[in-house]
Design a protein around this motif. Structure first.
Motif, PDB file in Angstrom:
ATOM      1  N   ARG A 175      -8.383   4.257   4.517  1.00 58.87           N
ATOM      2  CA  ARG A 175      -9.081   3.687   3.271  1.00 58.87           C
ATOM      3  C   ARG A 175      -8.192   3.455   2.188  1.00 58.87           C
ATOM      4  N   VAL A 176      -8.182   2.282   1.732  1.00 53.59           N
ATOM      5  CA  VAL A 176      -7.266   1.713   0.559  1.00 53.59           C
ATOM      6  C   VAL A 176      -8.141   1.147  -0.562  1.00 53.59           C
ATOM      7  N   VAL A 177      -7.924   1.846  -1.839  1.00 53.86           N
ATOM      8  CA  VAL A 177      -8.475   1.332  -2.940  1.00 53.86           C
ATOM      9  C   VAL A 177      -7.405   0.388  -3.720  1.00 53.86           C
ATOM     10  N   ILE A 178      -7.725  -0.584  -3.927  1.00 53.64           N
ATOM     11  CA  ILE A 178      -6.631  -1.722  -4.561  1.00 53.64           C
ATOM     12  C   ILE A 178      -6.813  -1.681  -5.818  1.00 53.64           C
ATOM     13  N   ILE A 179      -5.860  -1.443  -6.779  1.00 53.20           N
ATOM     14  CA  ILE A 179      -5.923  -1.252  -8.103  1.00 53.20           C
ATOM     15  C   ILE A 179      -5.328  -2.362  -8.778  1.00 53.20           C
TER      16      ILE A 179
ATOM     17  N   ARG B 120      -9.431  15.210 -11.684  1.00 56.34           N
ATOM     18  CA  ARG B 120      -8.265  14.311 -12.334  1.00 56.34           C
ATOM     19  C   ARG B 120      -8.184  12.975 -12.396  1.00 56.34           C
ATOM     20  N   LEU B 121      -8.203  12.615 -13.582  1.00 61.29           N
ATOM     21  CA  LEU B 121      -8.310  11.133 -13.771  1.00 61.29           C
ATOM     22  C   LEU B 121      -6.961  10.456 -13.665  1.00 61.29           C
ATOM     23  N   LEU B 122      -6.740   9.373 -12.774  1.00 56.38           N
ATOM     24  CA  LEU B 122      -5.462   8.819 -12.564  1.00 56.38           C
ATOM     25  C   LEU B 122      -5.201   7.982 -13.615  1.00 56.38           C
ATOM     26  N   ASP B 123      -3.793   7.702 -14.084  1.00 53.24           N
ATOM     27  CA  ASP B 123      -3.552   6.769 -14.827  1.00 53.24           C
ATOM     28  C   ASP B 123      -2.747   5.576 -14.049  1.00 53.24           C
ATOM     29  N   CYS B 124      -3.689   4.602 -13.883  1.00 49.88           N
ATOM     30  CA  CYS B 124      -3.492   3.302 -13.084  1.00 49.88           C
ATOM     31  C   CYS B 124      -1.879   2.688 -13.399  1.00 49.88           C
ATOM     32  N   SER B 125      -1.737   2.610 -14.540  1.00 53.44           N
ATOM     33  CA  SER B 125      -0.533   2.271 -14.782  1.00 53.44           C
ATOM     34  C   SER B 125       0.477   2.739 -14.372  1.00 53.44           C
ATOM     35  N   GLN B 126       0.633   4.090 -14.518  1.00 50.55           N
ATOM     36  CA  GLN B 126       1.700   4.904 -14.097  1.00 50.55           C
ATOM     37  C   GLN B 126       1.893   4.858 -12.633  1.00 50.55           C
ATOM     38  N   ILE B 127       0.551   4.744 -11.790  1.00 51.76           N
ATOM     39  CA  ILE B 127       0.587   4.803 -10.394  1.00 51.76           C
ATOM     40  C   ILE B 127       1.480   3.528 -10.063  1.00 51.76           C
TER      41      ILE B 127
ATOM     42  N   THR C  58      -0.751  -5.826  -8.792  1.00 48.26           N
ATOM     43  CA  THR C  58      -1.731  -5.273  -7.985  1.00 48.26           C
ATOM     44  C   THR C  58      -1.045  -4.556  -6.648  1.00 48.26           C
ATOM     45  N   ILE C  59      -1.601  -3.134  -6.658  1.00 47.62           N
ATOM     46  CA  ILE C  59      -1.002  -2.388  -5.295  1.00 47.62           C
ATOM     47  C   ILE C  59      -2.337  -1.715  -4.752  1.00 47.62           C
ATOM     48  N   GLY C  60      -2.138  -1.256  -3.415  1.00 44.78           N
ATOM     49  CA  GLY C  60      -3.190  -0.608  -2.823  1.00 44.78           C
ATOM     50  C   GLY C  60      -2.634   1.273  -2.764  1.00 44.78           C
ATOM     51  N   VAL C  61      -3.859   1.728  -2.851  1.00 48.16           N
ATOM     52  CA  VAL C  61      -3.280   3.170  -2.441  1.00 48.16           C
ATOM     53  C   VAL C  61      -4.410   3.689  -1.625  1.00 48.16           C
TER      54      VAL C  61
ATOM     55  N   VAL D  76       0.914  -1.185  -0.118  1.00 46.68           N
ATOM     56  CA  VAL D  76      -0.069  -0.170   0.061  1.00 46.68           C
ATOM     57  C   VAL D  76       0.986   1.228   0.026  1.00 46.68           C
ATOM     58  N   ALA D  77       0.617   2.184  -0.749  1.00 51.95           N
ATOM     59  CA  ALA D  77       1.482   3.422  -0.956  1.00 51.95           C
ATOM     60  C   ALA D  77       0.264   4.756  -0.517  1.00 51.95           C
ATOM     61  N   GLU D  78       1.103   5.753  -0.202  1.00 49.93           N
ATOM     62  CA  GLU D  78       0.276   6.873   0.127  1.00 49.93           C
ATOM     63  C   GLU D  78       0.111   7.612  -1.144  1.00 49.93           C
ATOM     64  N   LEU D  79      -0.962   7.757  -1.419  1.00 44.35           N
ATOM     65  CA  LEU D  79      -1.105   8.200  -2.853  1.00 44.35           C
ATOM     66  C   LEU D  79      -1.031   9.815  -2.932  1.00 44.35           C
ATOM     67  N   SER D  80      -1.200  10.661  -1.995  1.00 41.53           N
ATOM     68  CA  SER D  80      -0.899  11.981  -1.842  1.00 41.53           C
ATOM     69  C   SER D  80       0.543  12.008  -1.876  1.00 41.53           C
ATOM     70  N   ALA D  81       1.418  11.393  -1.220  1.00 43.79           N
ATOM     71  CA  ALA D  81       2.914  11.344  -1.447  1.00 43.79           C
ATOM     72  C   ALA D  81       3.412  10.880  -2.801  1.00 43.79           C
TER      73      ALA D  81
END
Lengths: 528, 168
Positions: free
Chosen positions: B84-88, B138-145, B94-97, B65-70
């Motif tokens: 609250r973790v969104v698993i993508i 703002r729409l996240l690009d999950c592969s880039q995340i 697979t990772i969680g943010v 799990v990563a801190e998305l804001s960071a």
């Protein structure tokens, strides 16, 4: 040669060939257009059984198959026309072969008076035995056969992976029930759980033994690979393998196939010199590449050794600096650390890119694959003497016995094979040293480390009595400060998620009865 | 087809999960979401990388799990439990943010079609901006995340080292 270990395989493969032979022979004459294909296929099956039987020393089977294959060959050459009599003789032969395979399976000596059948075959080959053969068809022989199920079955290897994962889940649930039984002080339930635990471990051992395969099965193509690459590169290489009958979990072997081929390619392309170069350096013109395998405790060590030109440490340093590694950092490295730089992604020592190697792709994959299964990859090299690549891999990658400890309220596992002892010592027994603290353990001062700092969890502070786990690291013993012992457990190890693979010092994780993940330390890969 | 049209075409066809993080509206393609979970704590890892909060167990699968804001360099919004973790999931990874405790809602593709969209250029982690009723999402690009997290971990060159002696 001791052929007993190959008997099972012989019976399995011969049984499949026999099945094919019967199907093909029974189809003869039904669809004339398919007769050629059926004859060819039955011929090939008899031929294969003949070869295997000869290797195993089953002479009567070899003779029988040789004769029957001769009969089929005469049909293939259109020397002998297909007839009911010939088909019957062939079926009689397959029936006799079936009986002989049964005697092999029962460990009885393979003896048979084949002369009537062999005479019958010869008479067909000479022509004109139709009537005689028809009178003595295969039916009588076949009556002697019983309906016997094969003792071995072929299954997809992934079934064992699923079974082992399920057994791991059993273990986890059993742990939870055990904890509940303890909370309830239900000793009868605890007793049953103990029996259940033993049964689960027996299931595991049986399943894992079914998944074990000898290293040589993985490496059987290596001599051909060596031959092809050395020829294409103008090198002369003597290749040998030793100790490769060691059996290793298939899941582990799956991870090292690609690395081994890569190491061999590299050894030929960059290690072994051409015969002329070797002679100039005072070496025999023929280079040597040797693979040796040995087992120690729960690990198997595979060494790929060549007597080539070795790795130039200075060149490694230069290339690493070009790749952006700080020169200061490199200067502080020991020899082994310098050599490990060749595992940096993209670092190639070769000035020339060939179709085989030199693109800097590969050594990083070798290291990553080996570490992903909790193994260790080391390189030793001496200029003009050669290079030794060492892969230390666990012989199984599933359930292991661990000591579970607390670091504050976090759980952590140490494989018991790496735990020298678990101690409770007085605070007064701790000594201050230049680098921290140490304790006296078996007349030896060993350093003690605090893992709470590494995991960024709050340190509980030291009381009068301190819990320490003494770890048997390949380089030296050391102690780890812990906040309590949960106990010794058999746990199912799962690999780290892809994002974290390559993290040295952690071999994987397990899940407690409550569903919490717990990291399993890979002690051999902790840097001291 | 222009880049703009490509993006518009791509984002018009899928529902989105929208959440508020550090005062910004962020969207994720629902198709990339494997799960949304709430956890009290993470299993810490032996690395000092503020971006990585730790790992969680999701039905036997370990998720980093990563801190998305960071990661996307928003104003520092350090998550607090319950997280609250969104698993993508993209491909086999697979990772969680951790997405903070802000509002969360779904935006259906029919609604998105009514809004305005524009592609984002030269941004590592976003692929488009959706404007709905004067709100910019703002729409996240999950592969880039995922790639960003992998890169950060890789650059950390993790080797567990017991270099820190005990203080006494």
């Amino acid at each position: 040669m001791d052929t007993s270990k190959y008997k099972k395989l012989f019976l399995q493969e011969s049984g499949e060939h026999l099945k094919n032979i019967n199907n093909r022979l029974l189809s003869l004459g039904k669809e004339p257009a398919e007769d050629t294909e059926n004859t060819d296929s039955a011929f090939r099956s008899f031929h294969s059984v003949k070869g295997m039987a000869a290797s195993m020393g089953y002479e009567p089977i070899t003779i029988l198959c040789h004769k029957l294959e001769g009969l089929l060959d005469a049909m293939r050459q259109n020397v002998l026309p297909l007839s009911q009599g010939v088909t019957d003789t062939l079926l009689k032969g397959s029936a006799v072969l079936g009986i002989m395979l049964e005697t092999v399976s029962d460990d009885r000596p393979v003896k048979a008076d084949l002369s009537p059948l062999l005479d019958e075959i010869d008479m067909h080959l000479k022509g004109g035995v139709e009537k005689k053969v028809a009178k003595h068809g295969p039916q009588k022989v076949r009556q002697a056969l019983s309906l016997i199920l094969p003792t071995t079955v072929r299954v997809d290897a992934s079934i064992f992976d699923t079974l082992i994962a399920d057994i791991g889940e059993f273990l986890r649930i059993k742990s939870r029930i055990h904890e509940i039984a303890n909370e309830m002080h239900n000793f009868e339930l605890s007793e049953h759980i103990h029996v259940l635990n033993n049964t689960i471990l027996e299931m595991y051992e049986t399943t894992v033994s079914a998944r074990m395969i000898p290293l040589e099965d993985l490496m059987q193509n290596l001599p051909l690979i060596v031959r092809d690459i050395s020829m294409s590169r103008g090198k002369d290489v003597e290749f040998s393998m030793h100790g490769v009958d060691i059996e290793v979990d298939r899941a582990v072997l799956n991870a090292i196939g690609e690395p081994l081929v890569h190491l061999i390619r590299n050894a030929i392309d960059h290690g072994i010199e051409t015969p002329d170069e070797r002679e100039k350096r005072g070496k025999p013109g023929k280079g040597e590449i040797k693979i040796t395998a040995s087992r120690e405790s729960d690990f198997v060590t595979i060494e790929v050794v060549d007597d080539g030109m070795g790795i130039d440490h200075q060149r490694v340093k230069e290339r690493a600096v070009e790749m952006g590694v700080s020169a200061e950092k490199i200067e502080g490295m020991c020899e082994e650390e310098v050599l490990s730089l060749i595992c940096l992604p993209g670092l190639s020592l070769s000035r020339e890119v060939t179709d085989i190697s030199g693109r800097g792709v590969g050594m990083d994959v070798v290291k990553k694959n080996v570490e992903a299964i909790g193994g260790r990859f080391e390189i030793k090299s001496v200029i003009n003497k050669g290079t030794r690549f060492i892969l230390k891999i666990p012989f199984t990658a599933a359930i292991i016995k661990v000591l579970m400890v607390y670091i504050n309220d976090m759980l952590l596992c140490f494989p018991v094979t790496r735990v020298e002892s678990a101690l409770q010592i007085q605070m007064s027994d701790i000594k201050s040293t230049e680098n921290g603290i140490s304790v006296l353990y078996r007349d030896m001062d060993i350093p003690v480390f605090d893992l709470s700092k590494i995991f960024n969890v709050p340190c509980k502070g030291l009381g009068d009595i301190i819990d320490i786990v003494v770890i048997n690291h390949p380089d030296k013993k050391f102690g780890v400060l812990v906040d309590g012992f949960k106990g010794v457990f058999d746990v199912y190890i799962k690999p780290l998620p892809a994002v974290l693979q390559g993290m040295r010092g952690i071999s994987g994780f397990t899940v407690t009865g409550e569903g919490d993940p717990v990291l399993v330390m890979d002690v051999a890969n902790i840097r001291l | 087809m222009s880049n703009y049209q490509q993006v518009k075409r791509m984002i018009n066809y899928g529902d989105k999960l929208i959440f508020n993080l550090a005062g910004e509206h962020i969207g994720i393609d629902v198709a990339s979401i494997k799960d949304i979970v709430e956890v009290e704590r993470f299993l810490p890892l032996p690395i000092s990388l503020p971006l990585i909060l730790g790992i969680i167990n999701r039905h036997g699968e370990l998720i980093t799990v990563a801190e998305l804001s960071a990661l996307i360099r928003l104003h520092s919004v350090k998550s607090e439990p319950p997280y609250r973790v969104v698993i993508i999931e993209e491909g086999n990874t697979t990772i969680g943010v951790s997405v903070g405790a802000g509002n969360m809602y779904f935006l259906w593709k029919e609604d998105i079609a009514k809004g305005d969209i524009s592609p984002v250029s030269q941004n590592d982690y976003f692929k488009a901006i959706i404007t709905m009723d004067d709100v910019s999402i703002r729409l996240l690009d999950c592969s880039q995340i995922i790639e960003g997290v992998e890169k950060a971990v890789r650059e950390c060159n993790i080797t567990l080292s017991v270099f820190s002696p005990v203080y006494h």
